[in-house]
Design a protein around this motif. Structure first.
Motif, PDB file in Angstrom:
ATOM      1  N   ASP A  66       0.724  -1.343   0.055  1.00 41.79           N
ATOM      2  CA  ASP A  66      -0.007  -0.219  -0.135  1.00 41.79           C
ATOM      3  C   ASP A  66       0.878   1.343   0.157  1.00 41.79           C
ATOM      4  OD1 ASP A  66       0.800  -0.511   2.423  1.00 41.79           O
ATOM      5  OD2 ASP A  66      -1.215  -0.689   3.469  1.00 41.79           O
ATOM      6  N   CYS A  91       2.716   5.197   8.971  1.00 33.97           N
ATOM      7  CA  CYS A  91       2.154   3.756   8.920  1.00 33.97           C
ATOM      8  C   CYS A  91       3.136   2.779   8.293  1.00 33.97           C
ATOM      9  CB  CYS A  91       0.800   3.332   8.377  1.00 33.97           C
ATOM     10  SG  CYS A  91      -0.068   1.933   9.092  1.00 33.97           S
ATOM     11  N   HIS A  93       3.964   2.810   5.087  1.00 32.37           N
ATOM     12  CA  HIS A  93       3.646   2.477   3.526  1.00 32.37           C
ATOM     13  C   HIS A  93       4.747   2.828   2.552  1.00 32.37           C
ATOM     14  CE1 HIS A  93      -1.016   2.059   4.659  1.00 32.37           C
ATOM     15  NE2 HIS A  93      -0.165   1.642   5.602  1.00 32.37           N
ATOM     16  N   GLU A 126      -5.177   2.678   1.227  1.00 31.37           N
ATOM     17  CA  GLU A 126      -5.205   1.750   2.370  1.00 31.37           C
ATOM     18  C   GLU A 126      -5.951   2.384   3.816  1.00 31.37           C
ATOM     19  OE1 GLU A 126      -5.315  -0.998   5.404  1.00 31.37           O
ATOM     20  OE2 GLU A 126      -4.073   0.815   5.612  1.00 31.37           O
ATOM     21  N   GLU A 127      -5.554   3.684   3.835  1.00 31.45           N
ATOM     22  CA  GLU A 127      -6.009   4.401   5.153  1.00 31.45           C
ATOM     23  C   GLU A 127      -7.433   4.532   4.868  1.00 31.45           C
ATOM     24  OE1 GLU A 127      -4.280   4.184   7.528  1.00 31.45           O
ATOM     25  OE2 GLU A 127      -2.170   4.167   6.936  1.00 31.45           O
ATOM     26  N   HIS A 151       3.559  -5.954   6.203  1.00 30.39           N
ATOM     27  CA  HIS A 151       3.331  -4.689   6.845  1.00 30.39           C
ATOM     28  C   HIS A 151       4.494  -4.263   7.965  1.00 30.39           C
ATOM     29  CE1 HIS A 151       1.521  -1.215   8.964  1.00 30.39           C
ATOM     30  NE2 HIS A 151       0.614  -1.245   7.960  1.00 30.39           N
TER      31      HIS A 151
HETATM   32 NI    NI Z   1      -0.693   0.699   7.259  1.00 28.13          NI
END
Ligand code: NI
Length: 374
Positions: A66, A91, A93, A126-127, A151
């Motif tokens: 992502d 996050c 990504h 994705e968020e 991830h």
């Molecule tokens: Ni994430």
């Protein structure tokens, strides 16, 4: 500096929010083009799908990253911090994207020895929990037999991955309840129907769903996170609004909870002489790691000298679960050093974690093809 680090630092410095990943997509496109990787002509506004094709008759596996960032003001102190005010790759990504780009280069370099095709999915949004659906609207997953995603995990050190069978993240659904009463003067409540007392009772009763209707050994939660009613001190308002989220690991719980929520909201409202409207907004289901592929992913990691841990259960969401409805696969957590939590302004990735993750991704895709081609 390695291409992998360059990519990671560039992506980190240029975070873009969900569905605004234009510069990011352009960057991915140019890096893949430089490496000679085939980009598929799908009509995606942001994000893209590419592939490395070895034996065209062989199986197809997919790796997914992502690419979007968050509305977080960065406070990490890294020299390659965000240039886009108020936005941050909090996050990881950027890590996912850089690692998949590097895995693409590694696979492209050994293209002729691949017994099939590796599809490379760079997913937007994705968020927002629904970017996966943009990819699934293309033929990207139609012939895929196994799908994998990494991830970042700031709870594991560099050189460690975490996997677990079944749900590695929860379903993410949202609900709204509007309680309708009848407004009146605060000093003469008997002349109206107070929606606030009904709403308060609904908030309390909603918590009994998890404690009384869900098995105590099943992870589940109901959080009412938004409650709004009234505008002043001497008027009983006409309505009250409640909003919240439900998270589960088991499909049966996910089906039962909204039914109970609706019955509680309507029943309690009726008991107070009011009415309630209930709206359910279904998001992605829980991830569902296939036991056979999970064991396989762990075995490939060990062969790469990576330590494998059991991933702790969580109630976060991850729209990779939509991909797992098309093909079996594994959602894997990659250790990036013990730093600040995901979505925190101080979140960082130890750059030493990049290379092992890229090597592992490429090795996993190749091993999966070999397994399927047997
Ligand atoms: Ni994430």
């Amino acid at each position: 500096m390695s291409l992998l680090k360059q990519d990671f630092e560039w992506l980190h410095a240029h975070p873009e929010l969900s569905y605004e990943e234009y510069e990011t997509t352009q960057y991915i496109r140019s890096r893949l083009t430089e490496a000679g990787v085939e980009i598929l002509p799908y009509p995606l506004e942001t994000g893209l799908v590419a592939q490395v094709q070895g034996n065209a008759e062989g199986p197809v596996v997919a790796l997914r990253a992502d690419i979007d960032a968050l509305l977080v003001k960065e406070e990490s102190g890294v020299p390659y911090a965000s240039c886009n005010a108020g936005k941050m790759h909090a996050c990881g990504h950027d890590f996912h994207t850089a690692v998949l780009l590097d895995a693409a280069r590694k696979l492209q370099a050994k293209k002729d020895s691949l017994p099939g095709t590796v599809r490379l999915i760079f997913q937007p949004g994705e968020e927002r929990s629904d970017g996966a659906l943009k990819i699934l609207a293309t033929p990207a997953m139609q012939d895929v037999q196994a799908v994998f995603a990494l991830h970042t995990a700031p709870w594991f050190p560099v050189g460690t991955i975490g996997v677990r069978n079944g749900a590695a993240s929860a379903s993410v659904d949202r609900f709204e309840i509007t309680v309708k009463g009848q407004g009146c003067h605060a000093a003469s409540p008997e002349k109206g129907t107070d929606p606030i007392v009904a709403a308060a009772a609904i908030v309390s009763a909603a918590q009994t769903i998890v404690s009384r209707n869900v098995s105590p050994v099943h992870p589940a939660l109901v959080s009412i996170t938004h409650l709004e009613a009234g505008t002043t001190w001497n008027v009983i308002p006409e309505s009250a609004y409640l909003e919240g989220t439900v998270r589960t690991h088991f499909a049966a719980d996910r089906e039962m909870i909204p039914q109970r929520l609706e019955a509680i909201a309507k029943g309690i409202a009726a008991g107070y002489g009011a009415t309630a409207e209930f709206t359910w907004h279904a998001g992605p289901p829980a991830t569902d790691n296939d036991p056979e592929w999970t064991a396989f992913a762990a075995e490939v990691a060990r062969e790469q000298g990576i330590t494998v841990e059991e991933d702790p259960a969580n109630m976060l969401g991850e729209d990779f679960s939509w991909f797992q409805q098309k093909a079996p696969g594994v959602y894997i957590h990659a250790g990036v050093g013990l730093t600040k939590p995901l979505h925190n302004p101080g979140f960082t990735v130890d750059e030493a974690s990049l290379e092992p993750a890229a090597g592992y991704s490429a090795a996993l895709a190749q091993a999966a093809l070999e397994k399927l081609a047997k």
